[in-house]
Scaffold this motif. Structure first.
Motif: not given
Length: 419
Positions: A46-49, A69-76, A83-86, A352-356
């Motif tokens: 998820g976006k907060g993972a 797994v988290t969206p691209y640019q959501h890692g930390c 942490v893998v981005e997808a 989540d900071g991303i509209d669509g």
């Protein structure tokens, strides 16, 4: 009177802050022992993972490992958990590979082992492993059609669960006989555990018939292989779920709406919370516009100065070729509906900071926005018909850009009314 732009942005920031894992996860984890007789495996989607994993790995001790797994640019940055981005909202090969690795990680667990599953909005697209006989290309086509069809998140996830090896409780079945503890940030109206990220660790409460009905209702084109798979699929035996399988929601849309309302009161503005709403974005905008006019003209149901607050997840039936998500669509429709009513301003953003799939969280509308648009020869109706809210508000320098917030409790809308 408050400054409309500053007030509305502060209101949105308060909603996001309340939903962030930093606010609630550590307290929730304290109900569990720090150490375990066996392995502690931290998983997440998820976006907060990634943000959730960073907190969890600092709490547990002993034999700890993990993969999220988290969206691209959501890692930390994390020390233990990988942490893998997808891709999101349309899945990609990276998400499929993570799902395969997660299933391998939970293979052959023992009763003394435990799985900590950290889930938040976006998990459905990120943790993707199609059922046997269905390839990822087909799953992506179906997912994209559903996203563009105007189907609700419940309907979309109903279909997703039936075509997956991990959703609808299947991940938990793979984890048995280990203990599974799920901690969730809800991004769905009603906060149903089976809908959040399509419920990888909870029993599916939807039917095959319901999934087929959704596909038919929205005229979703699927291959004969998918139809055959759905029609022949047996009901899962959930008696094999882990006997110790807990689920706790740590953040909800309502919590963020309440926090925003408290902030408004602190500024001398009376809040009216409408709650989690669904429906076509432009239709929801018209309802909000009607309430705003009633407040402005008749001081009903509350008197100005006040703020109308709502959340939930609206939908957009895409017919044009423009840019923008459901929040820009809502605000554009509201701008067209109110036509520059004096004393009325609004914000609509995704938490989540991303509209669509754009780079903005949403946009802001001030009382002079409509007039500015006409002066710039921007036709709001034409932009709305082309589903091009992004370009409309970009031309007015009215986009809200936050970057990824690493949480998600869905949409946040607020209409400030000052007589």
């Amino acid at each position: 009177m408050v400054n409309p732009e500053s007030f509305l942005k502060a209101l949105f920031n308060q909603a996001v802050k309340t939903a962030h894992p930093d606010t609630h996860l550590a307290s929730a984890l304290s109900s569990l022992d720090k150490t375990s007789q066996g392995r502690t495996i931290i998983l997440g989607a998820g976006k907060g993972a990634a943000a959730m994993a960073a907190i969890a790995e600092n709490y547990f001790e002993g034999q700890v490992e993990g993969l999220v797994v988290t969206p691209y640019q959501h890692g930390c940055s994390t020390k233990i958990v990988e942490v893998v981005e997808a891709a999101h909202p349309v899945p990609d090969d990276a998400g499929q590979e993570v799902a395969r690795r997660i299933l391998a990680l939970v293979a052959d667990l023992k009763p003394e082992d435990r799985v900590i599953f950290l889930v938040s909005g976006g998990g459905s697209a990120l943790l993707v492993l199609p059922a046997d006989g269905i390839d990822l290309k087909e799953k992506k086509r179906i997912n994209k059609q559903l996203l563009y069809s105007g189907a609700s998140i419940d309907e979309i996830n109903c279909v997703r669960k039936k075509l997956s090896q991990v959703k609808g409780g299947r991940l938990a079945l793979h984890c048995a006989p280990a203990t599974v503890h799920t901690f969730a940030i809800s991004d769905v109206p009603g906060d149903s555990p089976s809908v959040i990220a399509s419920g990888p660790t909870v029993e599916d409460d939807t039917s095959i018939e319901a999934a087929l009905e959704v596909l038919a209702r929205y005229n979703i084109h699927v291959s004969s292989a998918v139809t055959a798979y759905l029609e022949q699929q047996d009901k899962l035996d959930y008696r094999h779920l882990p006997k110790r399988n807990s689920f706790e929601i740590i953040s909800t849309p309502q919590m963020s709406l309440d926090a925003a309302a408290e902030f408004a009161l602190s500024q001398g503005i009376t809040p009216l919370i409408l709650g989690d709403l669904e429906g076509e974005s432009s239709d929801v905008a018209k309802v909000h516009g009607g309430i705003a006019r009633q407040v402005l003209h008749y001081a009903q149901p509350i008197k100005p100065p006040c703020v109308i607050i709502s959340g939930g997840e609206t939908t957009v039936t895409v017919k044009g070729r423009g840019r923008g998500g459901r929040n820009a669509e809502f605000l554009l429709a509201l701008t067209l509906d109110l036509k520059g009513k004096k004393g009325v301003s609004a914000i609509a953003c995704d938490t989540d900071g991303i509209d669509g799939s754009e780079d903005n969280a949403g946009a802001i509308m001030l009382a002079n926005t409509y007039g500015k648009a006409l002066n710039k020869q921007l036709n709001p109706r034409a932009y709305l018909e082309n589903n091009d809210g992004y370009s409309f508000f970009e031309a007015l320098d009215a986009l809200i850009v936050t970057g990824p917030t690493r949480t998600n409790v869905n949409d946040f809308r607020a209409i400030l009314i000052q007589a």
